[in-house]
Design an enzyme around this catalytic site. Structure first.
Site, PDB file in Angstrom:
ATOM      1  CG  PHE A   1      -1.771   1.259   1.022  1.00 36.08           C
ATOM      2  CD1 PHE A   1      -3.108   1.018   0.550  1.00 36.08           C
ATOM      3  CD2 PHE A   1      -1.423   2.316   1.940  1.00 36.08           C
ATOM      4  CE1 PHE A   1      -4.369   2.115   0.045  1.00 36.08           C
ATOM      5  CE2 PHE A   1      -2.195   3.876   1.647  1.00 36.08           C
ATOM      6  CZ  PHE A   1      -3.729   3.147   0.910  1.00 36.08           C
TER       7      PHE A   1
ATOM      8  CG  ASP B   1       5.484   3.974   1.754  1.00 30.13           C
ATOM      9  OD1 ASP B   1       5.637   4.544   3.038  1.00 30.13           O
ATOM     10  OD2 ASP B   1       4.745   4.395   0.824  1.00 30.13           O
TER      11      ASP B   1
ATOM     12  CE  LYS C   1      -0.535   5.770   8.053  1.00 31.48           C
ATOM     13  NZ  LYS C   1      -1.985   6.416   8.205  1.00 31.48           N
TER      14      LYS C   1
ATOM     15  CB  THR D   1       0.182  25.795  -4.043  1.00 30.68           C
ATOM     16  OG1 THR D   1      -0.494  25.627  -5.024  1.00 30.68           O
ATOM     17  CG2 THR D   1       0.029  26.941  -3.412  1.00 30.68           C
TER      18      THR D   1
HETATM   19  C1  LIG Z   1       2.884   2.762   3.568  1.00 30.41           C
HETATM   20  C2  LIG Z   1       1.994   3.809   3.113  1.00 30.41           C
HETATM   21  N1  LIG Z   1       1.810   4.579   2.247  1.00 30.41           N
HETATM   22  C3  LIG Z   1       1.490   5.656   2.133  1.00 30.41           C
HETATM   23  C4  LIG Z   1       0.548   6.066   2.331  1.00 30.41           C
HETATM   24  C5  LIG Z   1      -0.196   6.590   2.255  1.00 30.41           C
HETATM   25  O1  LIG Z   1      -0.547   8.013   2.756  1.00 30.41           O
HETATM   26  P1  LIG Z   1      -2.189   9.268   3.146  1.00 30.41           P
HETATM   27  O2  LIG Z   1      -3.062   8.096   3.481  1.00 30.41           O
HETATM   28  O3  LIG Z   1      -1.145   9.959   3.532  1.00 30.41           O
HETATM   29  O4  LIG Z   1      -2.035   9.505   1.951  1.00 30.41           O
HETATM   30  C6  LIG Z   1       0.485   5.497   3.504  1.00 30.41           C
HETATM   31  C7  LIG Z   1      -1.315   5.689   4.114  1.00 30.41           C
HETATM   32  O5  LIG Z   1      -2.370   4.343   4.774  1.00 30.41           O
HETATM   33  C8  LIG Z   1       0.522   4.297   3.886  1.00 30.41           C
HETATM   34  O6  LIG Z   1       0.566   3.267   5.175  1.00 30.41           O
END
Ligand SMILES: Cc1ncc(COP(=O)(O)O)c(C=O)c1O
Length: 477
Positions: free
Chosen positions: A194, A303, A334, A358
């Site tokens: 994800f 990530d 987060k 922006t």
């Molecule tokens: C590993 C990871 N990457 C990216 C995201 C996306 O972040 P956002 O919801 O702030 O766009 C999340 C969200 O849960 C995540 O867990």
């Protein structure tokens, strides 16, 4: 095996030991916390339901759980509009670093010198405030991953990943610049990953079909993520074989996509697949993957949007791999309060406006983050996480031995833990019953429950949770 036996034996004593611990543990170890959950209604209560009916302005009303009272929430406890106080082990999808209304943050916000930072949100890419470089040094750069001296702030997790992908494409093309234009390049991602819901991120997100439904995507390679058996230390041989299979597939895919004329510019991976069901892989797996990326000239993007910020017991989950050169790009959001990504010098875009929007972040969040980091250091919160994480995983092992028909695959690093439930319907029922008893939890994957407490979640809170979880599980036996 012996381990299982001793776990099972301990499990039989759990109810007793939990009752004992919650009675005997000091009332609270977090100064600004409440001393336990307190429930007045089932959740959502009447006031939440009435407010829900009035709230017709958002497309997302269907996703709302209940309405909250953030003035009254403190430390590890979220209070709702009906006056229910819940021990929060989900923390706004893992995005509250040091609990609700931490006194250090309230103090910071009451300082008149910080008012203009709160009131004026600048277009940071063109008109940053004078103190911006200093604030970055105090906040994000003070926790920069090894080998990465540069950081680009962004607003959210998806927007951080989206721009990190662009940075990898620009870097890749700069290495082999021929004709200008929009090249056929790809990003390799993993099944179950994800990375967000915007178009580019979505092409690398493979956790649930509903996220991708109706939205066009790219023809990019997707490699299998290791499906490991838990506890990891008991299945190291089987798990190593599974990881080797996945690594082989990664190399095959890189070669295949190069032959197709869509070379892999970057590999993106989470240190623990979170939304996809808390899937772990070993440090060896990540080290080998990092080497494969180097060998094939692909950028390596880690990530850390969900894993970053301390709840694995290290500030970055990739620190568990023990590498000096763990990645080319590390994205975050987060618990870091602002989004963004760290990168190596080579991944700096060569011209202004190539990576741009922006706001490009929000300086007030850097202010808060600098204070959050002070609190983490002052209160040794990473050590605390390691300590309460051990209590949590041991408690989960014990419950798993006690309820083998319901629970399996307890796993975790620090307090970043999860456990599988026998099926999705039982999981939903457990989550709702736990909530009505004052414990807020979240699901992930097809049938896992994930634990994402704040960094101020101590042994004391673990035992409150285990007691209540035990009661809920007994109702499902
Ligand atoms: C590993 C990871 N990457 C990216 C995201 C996306 O972040 P956002 O919801 O702030 O766009 C999340 C969200 O849960 C995540 O867990």
């Amino acid at each position: 095996p012996k381990n299982n036996l001793s776990r099972a034996k301990k499990g039989r004593n759990l109810q007793e030991s939990c009752r004992y611990v919650s009675k005997a543990a000091p009332k609270t170890q977090v100064e600004f916390d409440y001393d336990g959950p307190s429930m007045k209604t089932s959740v959502p209560g009447t006031r939440s339901q009435v407010t829900h009916k009035q709230h017709v302005y958002s497309q997302n009303v269907g996703a709302i759980n209940f309405f909250c009272n953030y003035d009254e929430s403190r430390g590890n406890y979220l209070v709702d509009v009906d006056g229910n106080r819940m021990l929060d082990i989900y923390t706004q999808i893992s995005s509250i670093p040091i609990g609700y209304n931490h006194p250090a943050l309230l103090k910071l916000m009451s300082n008149p010198n910080n008012l203009s930072t709160l009131v004026n949100r600048p277009a940071l890419g063109i008109l940053p405030p004078e103190n911006f470089p200093n604030k970055l040094t105090e906040s994000l750069l003070s926790v920069a991953p090894s080998g990465m001296g540069r950081v680009q702030t962004m607003a959210c997790g998806s927007c951080s990943n989206e721009n990190a992908y662009k940075a990898m494409f620009i870097w890749y093309r700069n290495k082999e610049r021929d004709v200008p234009g929009c090249p056929e390049l790809s990003i390799l991602s993993f099944m179950g990953a994800f990375h967000g819901r915007t178009m580019g991120c979505l092409a690398t997100t493979h956790s649930k079909a509903i996220h991708k439904l109706d939205v066009p995507s790219f023809d990019w390679p997707i490699a299998p993520f290791p499906k490991l058996q838990y506890p990891l230390e008991e299945f190291s041989r089987e798990n190593a074989q599974e990881e080797a299979r996945c690594l082989e597939e990664v190399e095959d895919l890189i070669v295949k996509w190069r032959q197709k004329g869509k070379p892999v510019a970057g590999i993106v991976i989470e240190p623990i697949q979170a939304e996809g069901g808390d899937n772990h892989a070993s440090p060896d797996f990540f080290r080998s993957l990092r080497n494969i990326a180097c060998k094939h000239g692909c950028a390596f993007h880690v990530d850390e949007v969900q894993t970053g910020g301390g709840n694995t017991g290290k500030f970055w989950a990739h620190e568990h791999w023990g590498m000096d050169d763990p990645a080319d790009i590390v994205s975050f959001s987060k618990k870091l309060l602002t989004g963004g990504y760290y990168h190596k010098d080579e991944l700096q875009a060569d011209k202004p406006y190539r990576i741009f929007n922006t706001w490009m972040g929000d300086p007030s969040k850097n202010l808060l983050l600098a204070e959050v980091l002070n609190v983490i250091r002052k209160e040794n919160l990473l050590e605390e996480v390691t300590r309460s994480g051990k209590a949590l995983i041991n408690g989960l092992y014990e419950l798993q031995a006690q309820y083998p028909g319901i629970l399996s695959r307890a796993r975790g690093q620090g307090t970043f833990c999860a456990i599988d439930i026998c099926d999705d319907a039982t999981r939903s029922s457990i989550l709702l019953k736990a909530r009505d008893k004052g414990v807020l939890l979240g699901g992930c994957g097809d049938r896992s429950i994930r634990f994402r407490p704040a960094l101020v979640f101590k042994d004391y809170h673990v035992h409150i949770f285990l007691n209540i979880f035990n009661e809920v599980l007994a109702q499902h036996k």
